[in-house]
Design a protein around this motif. Structure first.
Motif, PDB file in Angstrom:
ATOM      1  N   THR A   1       0.807  -0.773  -0.274  1.00 42.74           N
ATOM      2  CA  THR A   1       0.032  -0.028  -0.110  1.00 42.74           C
ATOM      3  C   THR A   1       0.764   1.402   0.224  1.00 42.74           C
ATOM      4  O   THR A   1       1.953   1.171   0.524  1.00 42.74           O
ATOM      5  CB  THR A   1      -0.852   0.012   1.427  1.00 42.74           C
ATOM      6  N   PRO A   2       0.433   2.335  -0.778  1.00 43.49           N
ATOM      7  CA  PRO A   2       1.211   3.765  -1.164  1.00 43.49           C
ATOM      8  C   PRO A   2       1.347   4.123   0.720  1.00 43.49           C
ATOM      9  O   PRO A   2       0.889   4.337   1.464  1.00 43.49           O
ATOM     10  CB  PRO A   2       0.071   5.174  -1.241  1.00 43.49           C
ATOM     11  N   CYS A   3       2.296   4.600   1.043  1.00 39.56           N
ATOM     12  CA  CYS A   3       2.632   4.915   2.305  1.00 39.56           C
ATOM     13  C   CYS A   3       3.787   6.646   2.111  1.00 39.56           C
ATOM     14  O   CYS A   3       3.004   7.222   0.979  1.00 39.56           O
ATOM     15  CB  CYS A   3       4.208   3.973   3.257  1.00 39.56           C
ATOM     16  N   ASP A   4       4.847   7.150   2.204  1.00 41.13           N
ATOM     17  CA  ASP A   4       5.040   8.405   2.277  1.00 41.13           C
ATOM     18  C   ASP A   4       5.290   8.634   1.478  1.00 41.13           C
ATOM     19  O   ASP A   4       6.044   7.692   0.537  1.00 41.13           O
ATOM     20  CB  ASP A   4       6.020   8.924   3.792  1.00 41.13           C
ATOM     21  N   ILE A   5       5.229  10.489   1.048  1.00 41.69           N
ATOM     22  CA  ILE A   5       6.621  10.424   0.180  1.00 41.69           C
ATOM     23  C   ILE A   5       7.883  10.269  -0.724  1.00 41.69           C
ATOM     24  O   ILE A   5       8.699  10.616   0.496  1.00 41.69           O
ATOM     25  CB  ILE A   5       6.809  11.598  -0.116  1.00 41.69           C
ATOM     26  N   CYS A   6       8.489   8.935  -1.547  1.00 40.89           N
ATOM     27  CA  CYS A   6       9.189   9.169  -1.489  1.00 40.89           C
ATOM     28  C   CYS A   6      10.815  10.004  -1.493  1.00 40.89           C
ATOM     29  O   CYS A   6      11.838   9.970  -1.332  1.00 40.89           O
ATOM     30  CB  CYS A   6       9.820   8.392  -3.100  1.00 40.89           C
ATOM     31  N   TYR A   7      10.742  11.378  -2.373  1.00 40.48           N
ATOM     32  CA  TYR A   7      12.099  12.660  -2.308  1.00 40.48           C
ATOM     33  C   TYR A   7      11.885  12.858  -0.690  1.00 40.48           C
ATOM     34  O   TYR A   7      12.835  13.561  -0.977  1.00 40.48           O
ATOM     35  CB  TYR A   7      11.285  13.164  -3.174  1.00 40.48           C
ATOM     36  N   ASP A   8      11.129  12.721  -0.202  1.00 42.17           N
ATOM     37  CA  ASP A   8      11.301  13.204   1.195  1.00 42.17           C
ATOM     38  C   ASP A   8      12.617  13.275   2.130  1.00 42.17           C
ATOM     39  O   ASP A   8      13.651  13.572   2.481  1.00 42.17           O
ATOM     40  CB  ASP A   8       9.828  13.406   2.671  1.00 42.17           C
ATOM     41  N   VAL A   9      12.766  11.558   1.442  1.00 40.69           N
ATOM     42  CA  VAL A   9      14.225  10.909   1.953  1.00 40.69           C
ATOM     43  C   VAL A   9      15.705  12.111   1.273  1.00 40.69           C
ATOM     44  O   VAL A   9      16.537  12.031   2.297  1.00 40.69           O
ATOM     45  CB  VAL A   9      14.877   9.666   2.094  1.00 40.69           C
ATOM     46  N   TRP A  10      15.404  12.425   0.551  1.00 40.49           N
ATOM     47  CA  TRP A  10      16.403  13.048  -0.353  1.00 40.49           C
ATOM     48  C   TRP A  10      16.325  14.931   0.417  1.00 40.49           C
ATOM     49  O   TRP A  10      16.343  16.190  -0.146  1.00 40.49           O
ATOM     50  CB  TRP A  10      16.115  13.455  -1.524  1.00 40.49           C
ATOM     51  N   ASN A  11      15.171  15.223   1.186  1.00 41.08           N
ATOM     52  CA  ASN A  11      14.592  16.799   1.200  1.00 41.08           C
ATOM     53  C   ASN A  11      14.329  17.421   0.466  1.00 41.08           C
ATOM     54  O   ASN A  11      14.834  18.229   0.099  1.00 41.08           O
ATOM     55  CB  ASN A  11      16.285  17.371   2.042  1.00 41.08           C
ATOM     56  N   TYR A  12      14.024  17.222  -0.774  1.00 43.63           N
ATOM     57  CA  TYR A  12      13.418  17.765  -1.731  1.00 43.63           C
ATOM     58  C   TYR A  12      12.395  18.265  -1.490  1.00 43.63           C
ATOM     59  O   TYR A  12      11.210  17.409  -0.281  1.00 43.63           O
ATOM     60  CB  TYR A  12      13.996  16.688  -3.192  1.00 43.63           C
ATOM     61  N   SER A  13      11.146  18.828  -2.628  1.00 43.31           N
ATOM     62  CA  SER A  13      10.247  19.817  -2.001  1.00 43.31           C
ATOM     63  C   SER A  13       8.892  18.955  -3.614  1.00 43.31           C
ATOM     64  O   SER A  13       8.596  19.260  -3.055  1.00 43.31           O
ATOM     65  CB  SER A  13       9.965  21.107  -1.645  1.00 43.31           C
ATOM     66  N   SER A  14      10.024  18.247  -3.942  1.00 44.38           N
ATOM     67  CA  SER A  14       9.361  17.905  -5.249  1.00 44.38           C
ATOM     68  C   SER A  14       9.874  16.647  -6.108  1.00 44.38           C
ATOM     69  O   SER A  14      10.512  16.397  -5.466  1.00 44.38           O
ATOM     70  CB  SER A  14       8.310  18.869  -6.412  1.00 44.38           C
ATOM     71  N   GLN A  15       9.295  15.757  -6.885  1.00 47.71           N
ATOM     72  CA  GLN A  15       9.629  14.878  -7.606  1.00 47.71           C
ATOM     73  C   GLN A  15      11.074  15.296  -7.989  1.00 47.71           C
ATOM     74  O   GLN A  15      11.352  16.506  -9.008  1.00 47.71           O
ATOM     75  CB  GLN A  15       8.634  14.346  -9.075  1.00 47.71           C
ATOM     76  N   CYS A  16      12.009  13.950  -8.076  1.00 50.62           N
ATOM     77  CA  CYS A  16      13.292  13.911  -8.045  1.00 50.62           C
ATOM     78  C   CYS A  16      13.403  14.779  -9.701  1.00 50.62           C
ATOM     79  O   CYS A  16      12.760  14.243 -10.424  1.00 50.62           O
ATOM     80  CB  CYS A  16      14.055  13.190  -7.341  1.00 50.62           C
ATOM     81  N   THR A  17      14.661  15.371 -10.100  1.00 48.16           N
ATOM     82  CA  THR A  17      14.683  16.346 -11.541  1.00 48.16           C
ATOM     83  C   THR A  17      14.877  15.431 -12.600  1.00 48.16           C
ATOM     84  O   THR A  17      14.538  15.122 -13.241  1.00 48.16           O
ATOM     85  CB  THR A  17      15.924  17.620 -10.719  1.00 48.16           C
ATOM     86  N   ASN A  18      16.229  14.329 -11.616  1.00 43.79           N
ATOM     87  CA  ASN A  18      16.576  13.339 -12.293  1.00 43.79           C
ATOM     88  C   ASN A  18      16.447  12.320 -11.527  1.00 43.79           C
ATOM     89  O   ASN A  18      16.593  11.685 -10.888  1.00 43.79           O
ATOM     90  CB  ASN A  18      17.963  13.127 -11.691  1.00 43.79           C
ATOM     91  N   CYS A  19      15.051  11.373 -12.082  1.00 43.40           N
ATOM     92  CA  CYS A  19      14.447  11.020 -11.134  1.00 43.40           C
ATOM     93  C   CYS A  19      14.943   9.070 -12.142  1.00 43.40           C
ATOM     94  O   CYS A  19      13.961   8.913 -12.121  1.00 43.40           O
ATOM     95  CB  CYS A  19      12.394  10.619 -11.076  1.00 43.40           C
ATOM     96  N   THR A  20      15.581   8.782 -11.630  1.00 44.57           N
ATOM     97  CA  THR A  20      16.137   7.507 -11.706  1.00 44.57           C
ATOM     98  C   THR A  20      14.844   6.062 -12.055  1.00 44.57           C
ATOM     99  O   THR A  20      15.118   5.220 -12.357  1.00 44.57           O
ATOM    100  CB  THR A  20      17.064   6.993 -11.376  1.00 44.57           C
TER     101      THR A  20
END
Length: 284
Positions: free
Chosen positions: A46-65
């Protein structure tokens, strides 16, 4: 893509956690990592927390691998930075009970500042700049087509939660004729001039717009701070003002016209980039 049941991927992740600092499953279309719930035959993700929070970003990683791995159906990797540290991320596209997801494993680089001759900050900055630069159009500074394809799924999901998510396709007319008559430098000048006009047009918007170089002669813009009517009004004003923009090259006035197609992702339903751009093309 390799297929797993929930039980199979859970067991594989338990093995991987003995080696890697972070092991998780991500759904890049909603930018969330997945957690296991239930047990036995009822085990599910089931969906949980925002994935990019771990990188301290405010939105989807620019270079989202992870988005790239899922799009290309192959394992991808990159370096990422956080708190002056460098991490290696590998993203493997998989299906779990039929749903396309991504298995991410993350490991920090183990170099110490002494081993790096105290140049840690320079290397961190280099990696950060690289992740941004590879998705930027070399002529204008807008994001490139690669960025757009990898971020549209998340944009579609966000649009479902907002009153408006405005988009437009802006195409320069007769760019090939300009090249034939005045050369490639003039084409670059026209394209950069339009990019600057778009930045100016939406400079006062509540949220900075996303600007993408869709093709040689077109830009895609996405904006979520204005009402759809206000967004279209600014676009129409730009179209009216374009003929008054005297773009001169080698003492000659360049022909400069555009056509635009608009759509509101929040009130119109689109499931793919192809579907959206087919509609925008028809509205040009």
């Amino acid at each position: 893509m390799k297929e797993y049941t929930c039980e199979e991927i859970k067991k594989e992740m338990e093995v991987l956690k003995r080696t890697f600092a972070i092991v998780r499953i991500v759904d890049p279309s909603v930018c969330r990592f997945m957690e296991f719930s239930g047990s036995g035959e009822t085990l599910q993700l089931t969906p949980c927390d925002i994935c990019y929070d771990v990188w301290n970003y405010s939105s989807q990683c620019t270079n989202c691998t992870s988005a790239r791995a899922l799009r290309r159906s192959e394992t991808m990797s990159k370096c990422e930075t956080c708190q002056n540290k460098i991490f290696n991320i590998s993203a493997k596209p998989i299906t779990v009970d039929g749903k396309p997801l991504v298995l991410e494993v993350v490991q920090p680089f183990s170099y110490t500042p002494t081993q790096l001759h105290s140049d840690t900050q320079k290397i961190v900055q280099f990696v950060s700049d690289l992740n941004q630069r590879i998705l930027i159009d070399s002529e204008t500074g807008a994001y490139n087509q690669e960025y757009l394809i990898e971020h549209l799924p998340n944009i579609f999901e966000k649009a479902k939660t907002l009153p408006h998510y405005n988009t437009a396709l802006i195409r320069i007319l007769n760019l090939s004729d300009i090249r034939a008559q005045y050369g490639q430098i003039s084409v670059t000048g026209v394209v950069c001039f339009l990019y600057d006009l778009l930045l100016t047009t939406f400079a006062s918007a509540e949220a900075a717009p996303l600007l993408v170089r869709k093709s040689e002669d077109s830009f895609f813009i996405a904006e979520k701070g204005l009402s759809y009517d206000a967004f279209v009004s600014r676009i129409e004003k730009l179209i009216r003002e374009i003929p008054t923009q005297h773009l001169v090259f080698q003492n000659q006035l360049l022909p400069f016209e555009i056509e635009v197609g608009c759509a509101d992702l929040s009130s119109e339903s689109y499931s793919s980039a192809d579907e959206l751009f087919e509609t925008l093309q028809k509205r040009l």
